[in-house]
Every structure is written in C-alpha cells, then in structure tokens.
Design a protein around this motif. Structure first.
Motif, PDB file in Angstrom:
ATOM      1  N   ASN A 184       0.866  -1.166   0.000  1.00  0.00           N
ATOM      2  CA  ASN A 184       0.000   0.000   0.000  1.00  0.00           C
ATOM      3  C   ASN A 184       0.905   1.219   0.000  1.00  0.00           C
ATOM      4  O   ASN A 184       2.138   1.089  -0.066  1.00  0.00           O
ATOM      5  N   ASN A 185       0.332   2.414   0.084  1.00  0.00           N
ATOM      6  CA  ASN A 185       1.126   3.631   0.105  1.00  0.00           C
ATOM      7  C   ASN A 185       0.502   4.618   1.085  1.00  0.00           C
ATOM      8  O   ASN A 185      -0.711   4.845   1.061  1.00  0.00           O
ATOM      9  N   ARG A 186       1.319   5.176   1.937  1.00  0.00           N
ATOM     10  CA  ARG A 186       0.842   6.124   2.956  1.00  0.00           C
ATOM     11  C   ARG A 186       0.134   7.309   2.313  1.00  0.00           C
ATOM     12  O   ARG A 186      -0.834   7.845   2.859  1.00  0.00           O
ATOM     13  N   LYS A 187       0.617   7.726   1.145  1.00  0.00           N
ATOM     14  CA  LYS A 187       0.006   8.877   0.453  1.00  0.00           C
ATOM     15  C   LYS A 187      -1.419   8.554   0.017  1.00  0.00           C
ATOM     16  O   LYS A 187      -2.280   9.445  -0.012  1.00  0.00           O
ATOM     17  N   GLN A 253      -9.439   1.787  -9.813  1.00  0.00           N
ATOM     18  CA  GLN A 253     -10.469   2.186  -8.836  1.00  0.00           C
ATOM     19  C   GLN A 253      -9.957   3.310  -7.938  1.00  0.00           C
ATOM     20  O   GLN A 253     -10.695   4.249  -7.619  1.00  0.00           O
ATOM     21  N   LEU A 254      -8.677   3.222  -7.554  1.00  0.00           N
ATOM     22  CA  LEU A 254      -8.094   4.260  -6.699  1.00  0.00           C
ATOM     23  C   LEU A 254      -7.938   5.574  -7.468  1.00  0.00           C
ATOM     24  O   LEU A 254      -8.112   6.657  -6.896  1.00  0.00           O
ATOM     25  N   SER A 261      -7.332  14.423  -5.268  1.00  0.00           N
ATOM     26  CA  SER A 261      -6.288  14.512  -4.250  1.00  0.00           C
ATOM     27  C   SER A 261      -4.904  14.441  -4.883  1.00  0.00           C
ATOM     28  O   SER A 261      -4.528  13.427  -5.477  1.00  0.00           O
ATOM     29  N   GLU A 262      -4.145  15.519  -4.750  1.00  0.00           N
ATOM     30  CA  GLU A 262      -2.795  15.547  -5.316  1.00  0.00           C
ATOM     31  C   GLU A 262      -1.889  14.522  -4.638  1.00  0.00           C
ATOM     32  O   GLU A 262      -1.143  13.801  -5.302  1.00  0.00           O
ATOM     33  N   GLU A 263      -1.981  14.461  -3.308  1.00  0.00           N
ATOM     34  CA  GLU A 263      -1.131  13.515  -2.584  1.00  0.00           C
ATOM     35  C   GLU A 263      -1.529  12.076  -2.897  1.00  0.00           C
ATOM     36  O   GLU A 263      -0.684  11.204  -3.104  1.00  0.00           O
ATOM     37  N   GLY A 267       0.661   8.982  -4.676  1.00  0.00           N
ATOM     38  CA  GLY A 267       0.793   7.629  -4.134  1.00  0.00           C
ATOM     39  C   GLY A 267       0.439   6.567  -5.149  1.00  0.00           C
ATOM     40  O   GLY A 267       1.098   5.520  -5.230  1.00  0.00           O
ATOM     41  N   ILE A 268      -0.591   6.833  -5.944  1.00  0.00           N
ATOM     42  CA  ILE A 268      -0.990   5.888  -6.992  1.00  0.00           C
ATOM     43  C   ILE A 268       0.103   5.754  -8.036  1.00  0.00           C
ATOM     44  O   ILE A 268       0.408   4.656  -8.514  1.00  0.00           O
TER      45      ILE A 268
END
Length: 456
Positions: A184-187, A253-254, A261-263, A267-268
């Motif tokens: 996963n990614n924190r962002k 989907q994400l 959301s820029e952040e 992350g994606i």
C-alpha cells in the motif's frame, strides 16, 4: 524444597536442534541480503530512552521495556509525583535507558551519529533481538529476532522493487511458497482521508479500515461513526469495502476515487511503477497484492508500505513488513535522508516452516561421526584421525569416557549421529577404522582417506 526455575513469559530457551533450524533460516536471509549489496551492522541492545520514546506512537511507548537506573533510583524522584502515583512523570526520572523496540529507530540513530563515515546510498542489514512488553500468544513473543534490510540516501523507487524481489528470493529459497506480499502507500491513505474531508482523523480511519477482515464492513462502519467520521464521508469510500480485482483494476479504482487529491494521486503513481515493474520482471513464488487496508507504521512511513502474509494454509499473522520513510533521521536532526526497508520475522518464519515440514533433513547440529572409546590407547589413535577429519570440515567427536558400548550407542542415537567409528587393537594394527551405520547396522573397514571421502 528449592523452587523450580523458570523463564519470563514471552521468552524461550532453544534446544541445539532448534538453534540449528534458526541458524539455517538466518543463513538463507543473510545470504540474500549480501547478494543484494547490504552490509551488516550491530547496535546496542539498549538505547537512551529519548532515542526510543515518542517514535512508535502512544501504544508503542507502552510496549517499550524500560531499564531502572542503578542505585537508589527513587532518591531523585519528586515527592509530588510519588504521592500522585503519576507513572508518566516518574518514569523519565527513574529510567534513562530502554531495551530496543525494533531495529529501525536505532538504525536511524546510527546513520545520524556516523553520517560522516558512511557512503550514501547506504545499504545495511541487521540481525539482532528486540524486546516488546506485549501480551504473549502464538507467534508473538516479548523477546524475538528481527532481520532488517534498509537503504538510506535514495528516493528511487527501484529500491522498493528490489525489496519485493528480495522477499520473493528468500521465501523461495526457504521453499515457503505462496506467501503474499501486501503493498500500500501512505500517500493513498492520506488522500482517502482528504477526499472524505477527514484528514484530521487519518489514524482513526485507517485503524478502523485495517479491521475489515476481522469485524466486517458493518463493524468497520460502526467504529468509524463512533470516531466521528460522518456517514457521508463513509459513503464516499464504499468502493474500499469491496476492493477486488487485478492489480491494474485496483489501481484504476483508486485513480477514480482519488482524482481530486494531489497527494493520493502521487501515491498511486508510485504504486503503479512498483507493481507494474514487479509484474513485468516476475516473481518466483510470492504473490504481490495491493491491500488498501494496510496501514502499519503510520508514525514514520511516508510512501510504500509492505506486509508479508504466510501461505493461506498457515493461520499466523504477518511474517515480514516494512516501508518507505522520507525523514526518519529527521527526528535526530538529519533532514532529507529518505530511506526504505523491510524486516523478516525470524520466529514466525520458523513456525511456518515447522508447520509445513519444510526444514531440510540436513539441518542438524549433530556430529557426522562418533568415535567410540575403547580406552586410552584407542582414544589417542582416534583423536589423530578426528583432527584430520575436522580440518576437512567433517564434524567428528570422541566419546570422552570408556564405558559400556550400549551407553555410547544410546548417546549417538539421542544426538542423531548416524555413524560410529570403532577402533580396537586389530584396527590399529592394520591402520584402518571400523565404520558402522547406526541406522542400518551395516559395518565396513575403511582407511582414513576412504573415511574422509565418505563425508566430503
């Protein structure tokens, strides 16, 4: 009557065979660490309290073993703290050191302290015990080993790709097939909280979402509502409660969910590079899975987050984990030193291999040969041969006492020694050795050279 000795809960003694099995796992992990260019370091078992406290969140702080100051540690404690029984105020005054909770924070301290001696990017591995005042249960101990590999001084996502490959290489070598490397990614988690208008409740949101497998969709929603996250906000992330499909399906989907959301979008992009590159390069036996509920280490992870799950046939928690931390050394005054690392849970990996019966038969600390003792003259003859055998790497030992053969046979059996060498007057006269297979009972006379050749 003397009290029967015991050890603290959450700790263990290890038999010779158990140590041999643990050393086998460590040797495989160490081999792949070094093949990937990581260098070993070691840090003290205990650190100054200020090095550790406040780095793992409130729950982590509670699980740190504090070491009492030597001498009359209460003498300098303020009377008002003692009277109010305020442990939070008392602890810093009576304990200035603590056992390390993990290897990551001590490593950050090491990098800052030795920054002028290191070449960056610095790739280190560390295999040492850590301690946590946790409630012991299956696969969870108060003293256990971590096997960490970290790279600091580079923001390149190729490091994440290589760490996924490293996990795959180690578990494939250990014959533990079917592990799942969750990513996963924190962002992305921050982006989700931003989209639903609950950035201030990121921790509450992710902690609840992380329980999806345990308490189900309704349970997670109930907990989110209890934490002050609105129904409208929860509706916006309904897709997360039925998150499925291939890696590319999940990423799409994400993208739709986090378009504003820029952040989150950043992350994606990072996850897309890692996942697509790993898919193109291929893995030997592990599976890479995008798990948006994965929310470990939020106090210091800033990018990719990893967790390794055991094969589905083994009911056990995670057997590894890690992630990207952009400023972990910043807590010690060294800014802009990005790093990424992973950890192998030695004790849980041991349980997995044991349950799946995957330890090789060759994993043993037993000697290859036991020379029976027939007396001083025979023992001296045997030791000359034993010395030669040991010089070639063959594990050989002499039974120390001249006792009945039955006792020497039982000794060999209990230690798992498969061969015995019998030396009597006849063998010494002919300069030979009687080699006996203790499993089959077969016996033959061999020269020293033939004896060496048998075990080389």
């Amino acid at each position: 009557m003397a009290q029967k000795p015991s050890i603290p809960k959450g700790t263990r003694d290890f038999s010779p065979l158990e140590v041999a099995k643990r050393q086998y796992i460590i040797s495989v992990i160490k081999k792949h660490f070094e093949r990937s260019g990581f260098q070993p370091i070691e840090t003290p078992s205990f650190e100054n309290s200020e090095t550790l406290m406040g780095k793992y969140g409130e729950e982590g702080d509670r699980l740190i073993f504090k070491i009492l100051n030597s001498g009359d540690f209460l003498a300098k404690t303020k009377e008002e703290f003692l009277q109010t029984k305020n442990s939070l105020k008392i602890t810093p005054q009576i304990s200035e050191k603590a056992l390390r909770y993990d290897l990551t924070v001590p490593f950050a301290r090491f990098v800052v302290q030795h920054q002028n001696e290191l070449e960056f990017p610095f790739k280190r591995y560390q295999i040492q015990p850590v301690w946590r005042a946790d409630r012991p249960q299956k696969g969870r101990f108060r003293e256990f080993y971590q096997c960490d590999a970290d790279v600091v001084g580079s923001t390149s996502l190729w490091q994440e790709v290589e760490l996924v490959q490293l996990y795959d290489a180690v578990f494939s070598d250990l014959k533990v097939e079917g592990v799942t490397i969750k990513i996963n990614n924190r962002k992305i988690l921050s982006g989700i909280a931003e989209v639903i208008g609950a950035s201030d409740k990121l921790i509450d949101f992710t902690v609840a979402l992380d329980k999806l497998d345990k308490i189900g969709e309704d349970g997670v929603k109930t907990e989110m509502l209890a934490k002050g996250i609105s129904e409208e906000a929860i509706d916006k992330v309904q897709v997360l409660f039925n998150f499925s499909g291939s890696l590319s399906d999940k990423l799409q989907q994400l993208r739709e969910l986090l378009a504003t959301s820029e952040e989150g979008t950043k992350g994606i992009e990072e996850l897309t590079f890692i996942c697509e590159t790993v898919e193109e390069l291929g893995l030997k036996s592990a599976q890479l899975n995008l798990d948006v509920t994965l929310a470990r280490g939020l106090n210091y992870y800033t990018g990719a987050i990893f967790e390794v799950a055991a094969p589905e046939t083994v009911k056990l928690g995670s057997i590894g984990g890690g992630g990207r931390y952009d400023d972990l050394t910043g807590i010690f005054g060294l800014k802009n030193m990005s790093g990424v690392g992973i950890s192998f849970g030695l004790d849980r990996i041991y349980l997995v291999i044991e349950e799946l019966n995957l330890f090789p038969e060759t994993v043993s600390n037993a000697s290859d040969i036991l020379f029976f003792n027939y007396g001083n003259t025979e023992a001296k003859y045997a030791l000359k041969a034993i010395q030669k055998l040991r010089e070639t790497g063959i594990k050989a030992e002499l039974y120390p006492d001249k006792v009945k053969m039955d006792k020497q046979f039982k000794y060999a059996d209990k230690k798992g020694i498969k061969y015995a060498v019998i030396v009597g007057e006849t063998e010494m006269q002919q300069n030979i050795f009687g080699l006996k297979n203790l499993h089959s009972g077969e016996q033959q006379n061999v020269t020293l050279q033939e004896l060496m050749s048998k075990f080389l």
